[in-house]
Design a protein around this motif. Structure first.
Motif, mmCIF file in Angstrom:
data_model
loop_
_atom_site.group_PDB
_atom_site.id
_atom_site.type_symbol
_atom_site.label_atom_id
_atom_site.label_comp_id
_atom_site.label_asym_id
_atom_site.label_seq_id
_atom_site.Cartn_x
_atom_site.Cartn_y
_atom_site.Cartn_z
ATOM 1 N N LEU A 169 2.235 1.217 10.676
ATOM 2 C CA LEU A 169 1.376 0.129 11.132
ATOM 3 C C LEU A 169 2.141 -1.162 11.427
ATOM 4 O O LEU A 169 1.826 -1.859 12.390
ATOM 5 C CB LEU A 169 0.280 -0.149 10.095
ATOM 6 C CG LEU A 169 -0.713 0.993 9.849
ATOM 7 C CD1 LEU A 169 -1.715 0.603 8.773
ATOM 8 C CD2 LEU A 169 -1.442 1.389 11.131
ATOM 9 N N ASP A 272 -2.020 -6.483 10.959
ATOM 10 C CA ASP A 272 -2.863 -7.416 11.710
ATOM 11 C C ASP A 272 -2.194 -8.778 11.839
ATOM 12 O O ASP A 272 -2.218 -9.393 12.915
ATOM 13 C CB ASP A 272 -4.217 -7.548 11.009
ATOM 14 C CG ASP A 272 -5.167 -8.466 11.756
ATOM 15 O OD1 ASP A 272 -5.433 -8.201 12.944
ATOM 16 O OD2 ASP A 272 -5.637 -9.452 11.153
ATOM 17 N N LEU A 277 -1.717 -4.358 15.444
ATOM 18 C CA LEU A 277 -2.878 -3.501 15.306
ATOM 19 C C LEU A 277 -3.998 -3.978 16.228
ATOM 20 O O LEU A 277 -4.419 -5.136 16.165
ATOM 21 C CB LEU A 277 -3.354 -3.525 13.851
ATOM 22 C CG LEU A 277 -4.141 -2.344 13.305
ATOM 23 C CD1 LEU A 277 -3.391 -1.035 13.497
ATOM 24 C CD2 LEU A 277 -4.444 -2.554 11.825
ATOM 25 N N GLN A 280 -9.796 -2.127 17.820
ATOM 26 C CA GLN A 280 -10.491 -0.850 17.636
ATOM 27 C C GLN A 280 -9.870 -0.031 16.513
ATOM 28 O O GLN A 280 -10.585 0.525 15.665
ATOM 29 C CB GLN A 280 -10.462 -0.054 18.945
ATOM 30 C CG GLN A 280 -11.335 1.193 18.913
ATOM 31 C CD GLN A 280 -11.414 1.856 20.289
ATOM 32 O OE1 GLN A 280 -10.914 1.328 21.283
ATOM 33 N NE2 GLN A 280 -12.038 3.021 20.336
ATOM 34 N N GLU A 281 -8.538 0.034 16.479
ATOM 35 C CA GLU A 281 -7.852 0.778 15.418
ATOM 36 C C GLU A 281 -8.055 0.093 14.068
ATOM 37 O O GLU A 281 -8.221 0.750 13.047
ATOM 38 C CB GLU A 281 -6.358 0.888 15.747
ATOM 39 C CG GLU A 281 -5.523 1.628 14.722
ATOM 40 C CD GLU A 281 -5.863 3.111 14.613
ATOM 41 O OE1 GLU A 281 -5.271 3.777 13.752
ATOM 42 O OE2 GLU A 281 -6.711 3.607 15.379
ATOM 43 N N TYR A 282 -8.050 -1.231 14.062
ATOM 44 C CA TYR A 282 -8.278 -1.992 12.832
ATOM 45 C C TYR A 282 -9.642 -1.634 12.248
ATOM 46 O O TYR A 282 -9.769 -1.316 11.064
ATOM 47 C CB TYR A 282 -8.209 -3.488 13.140
ATOM 48 C CG TYR A 282 -8.325 -4.407 11.941
ATOM 49 C CD1 TYR A 282 -7.192 -4.968 11.354
ATOM 50 C CD2 TYR A 282 -9.564 -4.728 11.400
ATOM 51 C CE1 TYR A 282 -7.294 -5.816 10.263
ATOM 52 C CE2 TYR A 282 -9.681 -5.563 10.301
ATOM 53 C CZ TYR A 282 -8.539 -6.111 9.745
ATOM 54 O OH TYR A 282 -8.645 -6.937 8.663
ATOM 55 N N ARG A 284 -11.441 1.010 12.792
ATOM 56 C CA ARG A 284 -11.485 2.422 12.375
ATOM 57 C C ARG A 284 -10.859 2.595 10.998
ATOM 58 O O ARG A 284 -11.409 3.302 10.128
ATOM 59 C CB ARG A 284 -10.743 3.289 13.392
ATOM 60 C CG ARG A 284 -10.850 4.788 13.116
ATOM 61 C CD ARG A 284 -9.921 5.595 14.004
ATOM 62 N NE ARG A 284 -8.519 5.387 13.667
ATOM 63 C CZ ARG A 284 -7.895 6.009 12.671
ATOM 64 N NH1 ARG A 284 -8.547 6.882 11.902
ATOM 65 N NH2 ARG A 284 -6.621 5.783 12.436
ATOM 66 N N LEU A 285 -9.725 1.958 10.775
ATOM 67 C CA LEU A 285 -9.043 2.084 9.485
ATOM 68 C C LEU A 285 -9.869 1.499 8.345
ATOM 69 O O LEU A 285 -9.947 2.076 7.255
ATOM 70 C CB LEU A 285 -7.673 1.390 9.551
ATOM 71 C CG LEU A 285 -6.631 2.053 10.461
ATOM 72 C CD1 LEU A 285 -5.399 1.179 10.590
ATOM 73 C CD2 LEU A 285 -6.246 3.433 9.928
ATOM 74 N N GLU A 288 -12.647 3.888 7.502
ATOM 75 C CA GLU A 288 -12.151 5.042 6.744
ATOM 76 C C GLU A 288 -11.980 4.697 5.272
ATOM 77 O O GLU A 288 -12.262 5.504 4.388
ATOM 78 C CB GLU A 288 -10.828 5.541 7.337
ATOM 79 C CG GLU A 288 -10.977 6.285 8.649
ATOM 80 C CD GLU A 288 -11.801 7.557 8.497
ATOM 81 O OE1 GLU A 288 -11.619 8.292 7.509
ATOM 82 O OE2 GLU A 288 -12.655 7.810 9.373
#
Length: 399
Positions: A169, A272, A277, A280-282, A284-285, A288
């Motif tokens: 990351l 971040d 990052l 959208q990926e931020y 999603r993580l 999760e």
């Protein structure tokens, strides 16, 4: 003392299907009804502190310990007892119906509690409006060229997972070093090094010595610890507490899992801050992470299947864990847990290293636990399963 005034006696706990038995000191239950009997199987239940159930002897012992300031064991009480007369004839089986969960090992209770601990003490205070927030953390991620993760035991295995995630990351080089080796390896550390110290107790001597060595060489020290005000917490520049509560089981469970959650949140936070990052990926993580309690509950609901496989494989003398990337890091901890709890010899290997000598240990009937949880490398993991099966191994795959 039990209800009848008799001294506390060791009672045999049959921890099958895990293949070992152990004794704990517990007051006899219903002693007036069991003068001619002995317990042949005793499952234990982890209770909330408000429990007022029928285990009077245990309640009395608990109250005595509270009065004297001794450690409490309020999470143990009988839920399922089989008894026999001394001549071997079966008498009765009691199964009180007021319990929802029966645990045959304290570690199982710790796993159960994780689904409550993670959201309450880690996610709610640190994930706000979909963003990872560490209140009071004075960390400028742009100041550092590299990260050193320093830890022992299970915390070292957390560091292995942290390395994969932090490097992926943040795109910053990360090295994981055993605290007991750090002082003796002439580490390359300077003022542009971030040293992440991981410790459950915050008092581990090897880890303390490594922390001081890193600070002496100019590194900024960020510690991930559980115990507030511990020595490591006091000597660090920044502290992230895991808030895992006391560890009841010998094999760490809540502490390990909360350490993983904190270091994963730290990886998202730093990535971040460095602009590595996307939004959208931020999102999603973070989602999760928030789903972890739900996934823990799914595992708990599979306990009958897990017990079946444990009863099937508990008599193996050696067990090998294999995996790649994050699965390898997970395998290291799984192997350690198996050794701690069952006393069965176990080793963990990166799957790709099997062909460099280790595969010679695989023979007919050898148990290999193959981890295929990391999606991008699933096909590679399965190729290693085929490889060990060709040598006659019994394979238990986790996917």
């Amino acid at each position: 003392m039990g209800k009848s005034g008799s001294p506390v006696q060791p009672i045999q706990i049959d921890s099958r299907p895990f293949g070992k038995s152990q004794s704990v000191s517990a007051a006899p239950v219903y002693p007036e009804r069991m003068r001619d009997t002995h317990v042949i199987r005793w499952y234990v239940l982890v209770l909330p502190s408000c429990h007022k159930g029928p285990a009077k002897g245990l309640q009395e012992e608990l109250e005595r310990r509270r009065r004297n300031g001794e450690p409490s064991f309020e999470y143990f009480a009988p839920s399922y007892v089989e008894v026999k007369k001394r001549d071997g004839r079966f008498v009765e089986t009691r199964r009180p119906l007021l319990y929802n969960y029966v645990f045959i090992h304290a570690s199982e209770h710790e796993i159960y509690r994780m689904k409550q601990w993670l959201p309450l003490y880690n996610f709610l205070p640190r994930i706000k409006d979909g963003a990872v927030v560490f209140d009071g953390l004075m960390l400028d991620s742009s100041r550092y060229d590299c990260i050193k993760i320093i830890a022992c035991g299970s915390s070292y295995h957390v560091g292995m997972v942290g390395k994969y995630n932090l490097e992926k990351l943040t795109r910053m080089p990360v090295e994981v070093i055993l605290a007991s080796e750090f002082r003796y390896c002439s580490p390359i550390v300077n003022e542009r090094t971030l040293a992440i110290i991981i410790s459950r107790s915050g008092e581990t001597l090897d880890t303390m010595a490594a922390l001081r060595e890193a600070k002496a060489r100019g590194a900024r020290v960020l510690s991930i610890v559980n115990v507030v005000g511990s020595s490591i917490a006091r000597e660090s520049d920044d502290v992230l507490y895991t808030w895992a509560g006391p560890e009841i089981a010998v094999a760490t469970t809540k502490a390990y899992s909360t350490q993983l959650a904190v270091i994963d949140m730290l990886a998202i936070y730093m990535a971040d801050a460095l602009g590595k990052l996307g939004a959208q990926e931020y999102a999603r993580l973070v989602q999760e992470l928030l789903r972890l309690p739900e996934k823990i509950e799914t595992v708990l609901q599979s306990r009958e299947k897990i017990q079946f496989f444990a009863s099937k494989y508990f008599n193996h003398d050696s067990v090998f864990f294999i995996g790649r990337n994050l699965d390898y890091a997970l395998g290291l901890e799984g192997s350690l847990k198996l050794k701690e709890i069952s006393y069965i010899h176990s080793e963990a290997y990166a799957s790709g290293e099997l062909k460099h000598g280790t595969i010679s240990l695989i023979e007919d009937g050898t148990l290999v636990i193959a981890l295929g949880l990391y999606g991008p490398l699933f096909e590679k993991a399965m190729s290693n399963v085929i490889e060990v099966k060709a040598r006659g191994a019994s394979v238990l795959a986790l996917t």
